[in-house]
Design an enzyme around this catalytic site. Sequence first.
Site, PDB file in Angstrom:
ATOM      1  N   ASP A  10      12.265  25.514  77.460  1.00  0.00           N
ATOM      2  CA  ASP A  10      11.739  25.683  78.815  1.00  0.00           C
ATOM      3  C   ASP A  10      11.954  27.138  79.223  1.00  0.00           C
ATOM      4  O   ASP A  10      12.724  27.868  78.602  1.00  0.00           O
ATOM      5  CB  ASP A  10      12.485  24.749  79.778  1.00  0.00           C
ATOM      6  CG  ASP A  10      11.975  24.893  81.211  1.00  0.00           C
ATOM      7  OD1 ASP A  10      10.749  24.907  81.393  1.00  0.00           O
ATOM      8  OD2 ASP A  10      12.794  25.026  82.138  1.00  0.00           O
ATOM      9  N   SER A  11      11.309  27.519  80.317  1.00  0.00           N
ATOM     10  CA  SER A  11      11.513  28.862  80.850  1.00  0.00           C
ATOM     11  C   SER A  11      12.940  29.029  81.370  1.00  0.00           C
ATOM     12  O   SER A  11      13.380  30.151  81.584  1.00  0.00           O
ATOM     13  CB  SER A  11      10.527  29.113  81.990  1.00  0.00           C
ATOM     14  OG  SER A  11      10.656  28.096  82.966  1.00  0.00           O
ATOM     15  N   TYR A  42       8.220  31.479  84.506  1.00  0.00           N
ATOM     16  CA  TYR A  42       6.966  31.634  83.784  1.00  0.00           C
ATOM     17  C   TYR A  42       5.771  31.377  84.714  1.00  0.00           C
ATOM     18  O   TYR A  42       4.666  31.841  84.443  1.00  0.00           O
ATOM     19  CB  TYR A  42       6.887  30.633  82.618  1.00  0.00           C
ATOM     20  CG  TYR A  42       7.700  30.966  81.386  1.00  0.00           C
ATOM     21  CD1 TYR A  42       8.630  32.005  81.357  1.00  0.00           C
ATOM     22  CD2 TYR A  42       7.542  30.214  80.225  1.00  0.00           C
ATOM     23  CE1 TYR A  42       9.361  32.283  80.210  1.00  0.00           C
ATOM     24  CE2 TYR A  42       8.256  30.489  79.075  1.00  0.00           C
ATOM     25  CZ  TYR A  42       9.175  31.513  79.062  1.00  0.00           C
ATOM     26  OH  TYR A  42       9.893  31.783  77.922  1.00  0.00           O
ATOM     27  N   GLY A  43       6.001  30.619  85.782  1.00  0.00           N
ATOM     28  CA  GLY A  43       4.916  30.174  86.667  1.00  0.00           C
ATOM     29  C   GLY A  43       3.958  31.272  87.099  1.00  0.00           C
ATOM     30  O   GLY A  43       2.741  31.096  87.039  1.00  0.00           O
ATOM     31  N   CYS A  73       8.354  22.945  79.312  1.00  0.00           N
ATOM     32  CA  CYS A  73       7.804  23.732  80.419  1.00  0.00           C
ATOM     33  C   CYS A  73       6.304  23.450  80.573  1.00  0.00           C
ATOM     34  O   CYS A  73       5.529  23.627  79.619  1.00  0.00           O
ATOM     35  CB  CYS A  73       8.036  25.211  80.107  1.00  0.00           C
ATOM     36  SG  CYS A  73       7.401  26.315  81.368  1.00  0.00           S
ATOM     37  N   ASN A  74       5.912  23.053  81.762  1.00  0.00           N
ATOM     38  CA  ASN A  74       4.494  22.770  82.019  1.00  0.00           C
ATOM     39  C   ASN A  74       3.646  24.022  81.893  1.00  0.00           C
ATOM     40  O   ASN A  74       2.541  23.999  81.355  1.00  0.00           O
ATOM     41  CB  ASN A  74       4.320  22.188  83.426  1.00  0.00           C
ATOM     42  CG  ASN A  74       4.872  20.784  83.552  1.00  0.00           C
ATOM     43  OD1 ASN A  74       4.130  19.820  83.528  1.00  0.00           O
ATOM     44  ND2 ASN A  74       6.184  20.658  83.664  1.00  0.00           N
ATOM     45  N   THR A  75       4.160  25.143  82.408  1.00  0.00           N
ATOM     46  CA  THR A  75       3.399  26.392  82.379  1.00  0.00           C
ATOM     47  C   THR A  75       3.175  26.834  80.931  1.00  0.00           C
ATOM     48  O   THR A  75       2.077  27.254  80.549  1.00  0.00           O
ATOM     49  CB  THR A  75       4.148  27.491  83.161  1.00  0.00           C
ATOM     50  OG1 THR A  75       4.522  26.972  84.443  1.00  0.00           O
ATOM     51  CG2 THR A  75       3.292  28.718  83.353  1.00  0.00           C
ATOM     52  N   GLU A 152      16.305  25.016  92.676  1.00  0.00           N
ATOM     53  CA  GLU A 152      17.416  25.770  92.074  1.00  0.00           C
ATOM     54  C   GLU A 152      18.515  26.029  93.100  1.00  0.00           C
ATOM     55  O   GLU A 152      19.680  26.202  92.764  1.00  0.00           O
ATOM     56  CB  GLU A 152      16.898  27.063  91.456  1.00  0.00           C
ATOM     57  CG  GLU A 152      15.929  26.748  90.336  1.00  0.00           C
ATOM     58  CD  GLU A 152      16.081  27.591  89.103  1.00  0.00           C
ATOM     59  OE1 GLU A 152      16.786  28.605  89.149  1.00  0.00           O
ATOM     60  OE2 GLU A 152      15.473  27.222  88.077  1.00  0.00           O
ATOM     61  N   CYS A 184       5.661  19.984  86.937  1.00  0.00           N
ATOM     62  CA  CYS A 184       6.590  21.108  86.804  1.00  0.00           C
ATOM     63  C   CYS A 184       7.964  20.494  86.551  1.00  0.00           C
ATOM     64  O   CYS A 184       8.310  19.465  87.151  1.00  0.00           O
ATOM     65  CB  CYS A 184       6.603  21.932  88.089  1.00  0.00           C
ATOM     66  SG  CYS A 184       7.891  23.192  88.133  1.00  0.00           S
ATOM     67  N   THR A 185       8.713  21.153  85.672  1.00  0.00           N
ATOM     68  CA  THR A 185      10.017  20.617  85.275  1.00  0.00           C
ATOM     69  C   THR A 185      10.950  20.309  86.451  1.00  0.00           C
ATOM     70  O   THR A 185      11.780  19.415  86.371  1.00  0.00           O
ATOM     71  CB  THR A 185      10.733  21.655  84.387  1.00  0.00           C
ATOM     72  OG1 THR A 185      10.608  22.942  85.012  1.00  0.00           O
ATOM     73  CG2 THR A 185      10.127  21.690  83.000  1.00  0.00           C
ATOM     74  N   HIS A 186      10.826  21.087  87.517  1.00  0.00           N
ATOM     75  CA  HIS A 186      11.790  20.961  88.622  1.00  0.00           C
ATOM     76  C   HIS A 186      11.489  19.811  89.574  1.00  0.00           C
ATOM     77  O   HIS A 186      12.363  19.355  90.299  1.00  0.00           O
ATOM     78  CB  HIS A 186      11.812  22.245  89.446  1.00  0.00           C
ATOM     79  CG  HIS A 186      12.451  23.404  88.750  1.00  0.00           C
ATOM     80  ND1 HIS A 186      11.982  23.899  87.557  1.00  0.00           N
ATOM     81  CD2 HIS A 186      13.522  24.168  89.088  1.00  0.00           C
ATOM     82  CE1 HIS A 186      12.731  24.911  87.197  1.00  0.00           C
ATOM     83  NE2 HIS A 186      13.668  25.104  88.095  1.00  0.00           N
TER      84      HIS A 186
HETATM   85  N1  DGL Z   1       9.486  25.341  83.844  1.00  0.00           N
HETATM   86  C1  DGL Z   1       8.391  25.746  84.692  1.00  0.00           C
HETATM   87  C2  DGL Z   1       7.281  24.688  84.617  1.00  0.00           C
HETATM   88  O1  DGL Z   1       7.492  23.536  84.328  1.00  0.00           O
HETATM   89  C3  DGL Z   1       8.851  25.963  86.123  1.00  0.00           C
HETATM   90  C4  DGL Z   1       9.706  27.196  86.327  1.00  0.00           C
HETATM   91  C5  DGL Z   1       8.973  28.496  85.998  1.00  0.00           C
HETATM   92  O2  DGL Z   1       8.078  28.930  86.755  1.00  0.00           O
HETATM   93  O3  DGL Z   1       9.287  29.072  84.977  1.00  0.00           O
HETATM   94  O4  DGL Z   1       6.145  25.024  84.847  1.00  0.00           O
END
Ligand code: DGL
Length: 266
Positions: A10-11, A42-43, A73-75, A152, A184-186
């Site tokens: 993940d990012s 990464y977003g 990570c979705n992005t 976060e 998104c992971t969060h």
């Molecule tokens: N992990 C990123 C996602 O799932 C979210 C955090 C980021 O922007 O890096 O898209």
Amino acid sequence: MNRAPIGIFDSGIGGLTVARAIYERLPHESTIYFGDTARVPYGPKSPETVTRYSLEILHWLLAQGVKAVVVACNTSTAHALRALQEATPVPVLGVIKPGARAAIAAGGGGTVGVIGTAGTIASGAYQRAINALAPGLPVIQRACPLFVPLVEEGWFDHPATELVAADYLQELRQACVRSLVLGCTHYPLLKPLLQRVMGPEVRLIDSGQATATALATILEDKSLGAAGDAEARHRFVVSDDEARFRQVGSRFIGERLGKAEVVPLG
Ligand code: DGL
């Protein structure tokens, strides 16, 4: 039986929600989690940059001998999945297709909502994945960039987060979406708040859980699973700031989060 670990990346910290789903679904599988905490988020970054970072992490994980890789990570999934899959014969699984499939199933033919980072939403990857499986199904998307820093900060149930959510989700509520992909992971950490804002009849889809189920199927189909009595080991690696990773990450997966090694990439 294959004792090699599964790579998860993940990012940063958020992918621990996907890791948690994998630990629960596949309790005998060992994992190596890589969080790119030096280069998060990464977003807002370009597809080219996210792809370059993701490939670096992939190669590092492959050098550790992983038998499969989960792009938590979705992005990164949105921008880089194909490049990652082309770079290795090892199975590489992203979170978008499993999430799309789960959203269609839960929505019963109704409009699907998708929320994610600016990059994920701009890529249209969820919309494409949903419409590849269900042509013509209406999809409404909304970028929710403020959710990542709010999570976060630990503001899972804070009035400020509720205010932001009410604004971001207004259009999705008006469109009466039947299922909402937490792309998104969060976002799974905001589930109770998002459920409150969207209303009890909307099904919230955690892509991480859907991905863990898809991973279990791949391991079985390819005979890559660990033995049923194997003891799982979980290794955590970050590219920077181990202390913050541990502090925030323990909110994501509790005491399962062991000490992380620091490996700067790039
Ligand atoms: N992990 C990123 C996602 O799932 C979210 C955090 C980021 O922007 O890096 O898209």
